[in-house]
Each structure stands twice: as C-alpha cells, then as structure tokens.
Motif scaffolding. Structure first.
Motif, PDB file in Angstrom:
ATOM      1  N   GLU A  58       0.839  -1.184   0.000  1.00 15.29           N
ATOM      2  CA  GLU A  58       0.000   0.000   0.000  1.00 15.29           C
ATOM      3  C   GLU A  58       0.882   1.244   0.000  1.00 15.29           C
ATOM      4  O   GLU A  58       1.843   1.338   0.758  1.00 15.29           O
ATOM      5  CB  GLU A  58      -0.904  -0.004   1.225  1.00 15.29           C
ATOM      6  N   ALA A  59       0.554   2.183  -0.870  1.00 18.74           N
ATOM      7  CA  ALA A  59       1.285   3.449  -0.933  1.00 18.74           C
ATOM      8  C   ALA A  59       0.282   4.555  -1.238  1.00 18.74           C
ATOM      9  O   ALA A  59      -0.485   4.465  -2.190  1.00 18.74           O
ATOM     10  CB  ALA A  59       2.368   3.396  -1.999  1.00 18.74           C
ATOM     11  N   TYR A  60       0.286   5.582  -0.394  1.00 17.62           N
ATOM     12  CA  TYR A  60      -0.624   6.707  -0.605  1.00 17.62           C
ATOM     13  C   TYR A  60      -0.080   7.946   0.084  1.00 17.62           C
ATOM     14  O   TYR A  60       0.821   7.879   0.909  1.00 17.62           O
ATOM     15  CB  TYR A  60      -2.033   6.394  -0.087  1.00 17.62           C
ATOM     16  N   LEU A 104      -0.600   6.092  -4.571  1.00 19.31           N
ATOM     17  CA  LEU A 104       0.643   6.301  -5.313  1.00 19.31           C
ATOM     18  C   LEU A 104       0.908   5.102  -6.213  1.00 19.31           C
ATOM     19  O   LEU A 104       0.942   3.961  -5.752  1.00 19.31           O
ATOM     20  CB  LEU A 104       1.808   6.493  -4.338  1.00 19.31           C
ATOM     21  N   SER A 105       1.080   5.379  -7.486  1.00 18.80           N
ATOM     22  CA  SER A 105       1.376   4.334  -8.461  1.00 18.80           C
ATOM     23  C   SER A 105       2.880   4.029  -8.458  1.00 18.80           C
ATOM     24  O   SER A 105       3.673   4.769  -7.851  1.00 18.80           O
ATOM     25  CB  SER A 105       0.960   4.803  -9.863  1.00 18.80           C
ATOM     26  N   LYS A 106       3.256   2.986  -9.167  1.00 21.66           N
ATOM     27  CA  LYS A 106       4.684   2.676  -9.303  1.00 21.66           C
ATOM     28  C   LYS A 106       5.404   3.839  -9.977  1.00 21.66           C
ATOM     29  O   LYS A 106       6.537   4.162  -9.627  1.00 21.66           O
ATOM     30  CB  LYS A 106       4.879   1.386 -10.093  1.00 21.66           C
ATOM     31  N   SER A 107       4.739   4.461 -10.926  1.00 23.91           N
ATOM     32  CA  SER A 107       5.324   5.619 -11.614  1.00 23.91           C
ATOM     33  C   SER A 107       5.528   6.782 -10.632  1.00 23.91           C
ATOM     34  O   SER A 107       6.583   7.438 -10.651  1.00 23.91           O
ATOM     35  CB  SER A 107       4.414   6.049 -12.762  1.00 23.91           C
ATOM     36  N   ASP A 108       4.523   7.039  -9.786  1.00 22.62           N
ATOM     37  CA  ASP A 108       4.650   8.096  -8.769  1.00 22.62           C
ATOM     38  C   ASP A 108       5.842   7.805  -7.866  1.00 22.62           C
ATOM     39  O   ASP A 108       6.655   8.691  -7.594  1.00 22.62           O
ATOM     40  CB  ASP A 108       3.390   8.186  -7.900  1.00 22.62           C
ATOM     41  N   LEU A 109       5.934   6.566  -7.377  1.00 24.00           N
ATOM     42  CA  LEU A 109       7.021   6.190  -6.473  1.00 24.00           C
ATOM     43  C   LEU A 109       8.379   6.343  -7.141  1.00 24.00           C
ATOM     44  O   LEU A 109       9.348   6.756  -6.515  1.00 24.00           O
ATOM     45  CB  LEU A 109       6.817   4.767  -5.954  1.00 24.00           C
ATOM     46  N   SER A 110       8.433   6.036  -8.433  1.00 22.00           N
ATOM     47  CA  SER A 110       9.680   6.202  -9.180  1.00 22.00           C
ATOM     48  C   SER A 110      10.076   7.677  -9.255  1.00 22.00           C
ATOM     49  O   SER A 110      11.250   8.021  -9.094  1.00 22.00           O
ATOM     50  CB  SER A 110       9.515   5.624 -10.584  1.00 22.00           C
ATOM     51  N   LEU A 111       9.090   8.541  -9.486  1.00 23.23           N
ATOM     52  CA  LEU A 111       9.366   9.980  -9.555  1.00 23.23           C
ATOM     53  C   LEU A 111       9.739  10.547  -8.190  1.00 23.23           C
ATOM     54  O   LEU A 111      10.556  11.465  -8.100  1.00 23.23           O
ATOM     55  CB  LEU A 111       8.154  10.724 -10.119  1.00 23.23           C
ATOM     56  N   ILE A 112       9.149  10.017  -7.131  1.00 23.98           N
ATOM     57  CA  ILE A 112       9.472  10.473  -5.776  1.00 23.98           C
ATOM     58  C   ILE A 112      10.892  10.077  -5.408  1.00 23.98           C
ATOM     59  O   ILE A 112      11.636  10.853  -4.819  1.00 23.98           O
ATOM     60  CB  ILE A 112       8.464   9.899  -4.751  1.00 23.98           C
ATOM     61  N   GLY A 113      11.298   8.860  -5.771  1.00 22.60           N
ATOM     62  CA  GLY A 113      12.636   8.378  -5.408  1.00 22.60           C
ATOM     63  C   GLY A 113      12.632   7.880  -3.976  1.00 22.60           C
ATOM     64  O   GLY A 113      11.690   7.216  -3.543  1.00 22.60           O
ATOM     65  N   GLU A 114      13.663   8.221  -3.217  1.00 23.93           N
ATOM     66  CA  GLU A 114      13.729   7.811  -1.816  1.00 23.93           C
ATOM     67  C   GLU A 114      12.503   8.370  -1.084  1.00 23.93           C
ATOM     68  O   GLU A 114      12.175   9.552  -1.214  1.00 23.93           O
ATOM     69  CB  GLU A 114      15.011   8.326  -1.165  1.00 23.93           C
TER      70      GLU A 114
END
Length: 97
Positions: free
Chosen positions: A2-4, A19-29
């Motif tokens: 779960e990511a939000y 948060l999608s995988k793409s969002d998490l990739s853009l966020i980084g750490e």
C-alpha cells in the motif's frame, strides 16, 4: 504494498491519493523532502498544499503540522458520523438524520 499520500491544501481541506509505481519512481527515496518536492512538481495538479501524511509499505511519514493532524481527525469524525447515519443511527425525531 500500500502506498498513498493524504494532502491538506488551501482548496479541498484533505484528500487521499494512491501512489502508483510511476509516482514512487518519480518520488525516489521515500522521505518528507522527496515527497514535498514531488508534490510541488509541475506534473501534478496539487496547488497550495500545506501538509501531507504519506505511507509506503512500512514507511509512515506523519503530518508535520497541527493543521494536518486536525484535518485527519475531523475527516475520521465525519466518516464515523456518515457510517452511523447510513446504518440508521440517531434521528432528529422526524426520521431525519
């Protein structure tokens, strides 16, 4: 996993965005600084955010301000009221919740 992110802003008090995988990739750490930078990016339609609470798996980044904590507790109270009302909770004596 779960990511939000829950966001308090000037327009809509508080809302939650998965948060999608793409969002998490853009966020980084997954840190407060990285998420704040991502929220301020031109890619998003999030204007005037004042605070956020974010979760990704076991990482939980809490609200940083009293305003954020208040918005969360107010939303939880509203949700409980709505659940009680839809379940046939108290009425005003005329059958109206």
């Amino acid at each position: 996993m779960e990511a939000y992110v829950e966001i308090v802003n000037d327009i809509t008090m508080m809302y939650r965005r998965s948060l999608s995988k793409s969002d998490l990739s853009l966020i980084g750490e997954f840190t407060r600084e990285s998420i704040a930078r991502w929220l301020k990016s031109d890619r998003l339609d999030i204007y005037g955010f004042t605070d956020f609470h974010a979760v990704c798996g076991d990482i939980d980044i809490p609200w940083a301000t009293e305003e954020g904590r208040y918005a969360e507790s107010a939303q939880e109270a509203n949700k409980r009221w709505m659940e009680q009302s839809s379940a046939g909770g108290e009425t005003n004596g005329e059958g109206v919740h």
